[in-house]
Enzyme design. Structure first.
Site, PDB file in Angstrom:
ATOM      1  N   LYS A  54      -4.882  -4.352   3.063  1.00 50.41           N
ATOM      2  CA  LYS A  54      -3.669  -4.791   2.364  1.00 50.41           C
ATOM      3  C   LYS A  54      -3.193  -6.184   2.786  1.00 50.41           C
ATOM      4  O   LYS A  54      -2.734  -6.958   1.950  1.00 50.41           O
ATOM      5  CB  LYS A  54      -2.533  -3.776   2.585  1.00 50.41           C
ATOM      6  N   ASN A 104      -0.866  -4.249  -2.601  1.00 48.93           N
ATOM      7  CA  ASN A 104      -1.497  -2.946  -2.851  1.00 48.93           C
ATOM      8  C   ASN A 104      -2.136  -2.829  -4.232  1.00 48.93           C
ATOM      9  O   ASN A 104      -2.746  -1.816  -4.543  1.00 48.93           O
ATOM     10  CB  ASN A 104      -0.564  -1.772  -2.527  1.00 48.93           C
ATOM     11  N   THR A 120      -5.943  -0.520  -0.165  1.00 48.63           N
ATOM     12  CA  THR A 120      -5.277   0.264   0.871  1.00 48.63           C
ATOM     13  C   THR A 120      -5.872  -0.069   2.237  1.00 48.63           C
ATOM     14  O   THR A 120      -6.594  -1.068   2.391  1.00 48.63           O
ATOM     15  CB  THR A 120      -5.260   1.770   0.499  1.00 48.63           C
ATOM     16  N   ASP A 162       4.859  -0.949  -3.539  1.00 48.20           N
ATOM     17  CA  ASP A 162       5.364   0.130  -2.686  1.00 48.20           C
ATOM     18  C   ASP A 162       6.890   0.214  -2.725  1.00 48.20           C
ATOM     19  O   ASP A 162       7.459   1.294  -2.894  1.00 48.20           O
ATOM     20  CB  ASP A 162       4.895  -0.075  -1.240  1.00 48.20           C
ATOM     21  N   GLY A 185       7.768  -1.224   9.821  1.00 48.22           N
ATOM     22  CA  GLY A 185       6.380  -1.600   9.517  1.00 48.22           C
ATOM     23  C   GLY A 185       6.202  -1.830   8.026  1.00 48.22           C
ATOM     24  O   GLY A 185       7.182  -2.007   7.291  1.00 48.22           O
ATOM     25  N   GLY A 189       7.848  12.403  -0.673  1.00 48.06           N
ATOM     26  CA  GLY A 189       7.068  11.175  -0.550  1.00 48.06           C
ATOM     27  C   GLY A 189       6.246  10.836  -1.779  1.00 48.06           C
ATOM     28  O   GLY A 189       6.021   9.666  -2.093  1.00 48.06           O
TER      29      GLY A 189
END
Lengths: 264, 264
Positions: free
Chosen positions: B70, B91, B66, B107, B133, B246
């Site tokens: 990354k 990741n 993290t 991700d 991003g 999330g």
């Protein structure tokens, strides 16, 4: 496991036999310390590389060091305690606040503390050690701080025993140290006889010395942990001698380790 | 903890916020896998050194990666999966049987699996992503495999959004991709709107987009895990929109990670 859990290690090769990760993780739990000990399996040729990197892992604080790394890691340490200096071997390292590597050897003090913890006495006793290798050197060195009356070192390689005697008497000039060969020794002038060889670890091992040669009041100590009841201790028990188990040498190191790591 | 316990890591700086060691150690326990995940706190300038040494720790098998490592760890990998190649970020890494470093990025797939796992549909949907991003790139890339009808990318830096569009259409020529500026956008032509910016992470953050602009049947998704109920999701809920938390993006990565590490 938390983000803040302090990480300690046990570095070895092979790794499958190590008991420290289980023991220390369980002690951390009991003492409610947010820490764990992980096994770290590293080949001898990679030790320096790995140790230099562990220095860069900010939440890694120290580790116990075992076969085959005990001697080689001592050369990577910035500071060694007297026991590590004398033995040339390290069994615990920590990183201090500047991430410098500090190496100690608690084997000798561990044996002494374990022995005294069982309410045996060393002061004014005539002590005999079988062996002149790593553990024997550590225990002999620690014994020089205990006001024993005399020390006898008995080893197959008698030169190694004389070398240890020489090193010991440099440190402790007035200590009476005898050396004997394994083929020709007497034990009836000894109060405490310690097996500090590896004999007893494997099934077919011969008994390290003849218990019949010891006096009825003598104490027979072993450093072999597994099996708990070695051939030596079983024989000694049968002959009515007081005995001292190998496990105490490790168990009583945990207090010393806690002080060293500044966690209890 | 045993001598044979497999060790995994979570490498980060700072370390105090990471949740993966707790989550994965608990999953290992539940699944009765003899493994743990430790936090590994390493400064950016030491990443390469530490990774090269972890390669030499034979019972260390992989780690989640993290902030801030990354991107930089992707350059140390011998092999990257398509998601890691596209995003330039990794990741999760593992060491294969030859101790080569393999890097993946879960991700994007994690978001998709989490979304579908809540019984939402992506096929033929008009999807909008806020952000261009790291997370947005990963999710956008994974969306190209899901038969969505169209994609709209809305970002403060519109050039970054156009760059992402360009990269996406190289991979998926027939995909319809629109780009908008955050000051001038419409959302009533979208079925699913995803916040893939970091807005919502901090207390004073503004809401990433105007939920009033969305249609009543649209689904509002966030990638912010903490707080669970972001300003965006609270507003969307109050306006009667379907919402998607999330946490699912991370939670649904565990299946993918288990396959990657070949442990479940």
């Amino acid at each position: 496991m938390l983000a803040t859990t302090k990480v300690y290690g046990c570095i070895a090769h092979p790794i499958d036999h190590v008991k420290a990760p289980t023991l220390f993780t369980s002690i951390f739990n009991k003492k409610k310390i947010d820490a764990i000990m992980i096994p770290i399996h590293v080949y001898p040729e990679n030790l320096e590389n790995v140790v230099n990197s562990l220095k860069l892992v900010r939440n890694f604080h120290g580790m116990t060091v075992t076969i085959p790394h005990k001697q080689s890691i001592s050369k990577l340490c910035k500071k060694l305690d007297d026991d590590a200096l004398f033995t040339g071997a390290v069994n615990w390292i920590k990183f201090d606040e500047h991430r410098n590597l500090i190496g100690n050897n608690f084997d000798g003090k561990g044996f002494i503390n374990g022995f005294l913890g069982q309410n045996y006495i060393l002061k004014d006793k005539r002590v005999c050690i079988f062996g002149a290798g790593g553990a024997a050197v550590a225990i002999a060195y620690a014994l020089t701080d205990t006001n024993i009356k005399s020390l006898k070192i008995i080893n197959r390689n008698v030169n190694k025993a004389f070398h240890l005697k020489e090193k010991l008497t440099i440190k402790h000039k007035s200590l009476s140290v005898d050396v004997s060969n394994v083929d020709n020794y007497i034990l009836d002038d000894c109060d405490v006889i310690i097996n500090a060889t590896s004999l007893g670890l494997r099934d077919g091992d011969q008994i390290p010395f003849d218990v019949d040669k010891t006096t009825k009041n003598s104490i027979i100590a072993d450093i072999i942990m597994q099996p708990k009841d070695t051939k030596l201790l079983k024989t000694a028990k049968n002959l009515g001698r007081s005995i001292h188990y190998g496990k105490y040498m490790i168990e009583s190191q945990t207090d010393l380790v806690g002080q060293f790591l500044e966690i209890w």
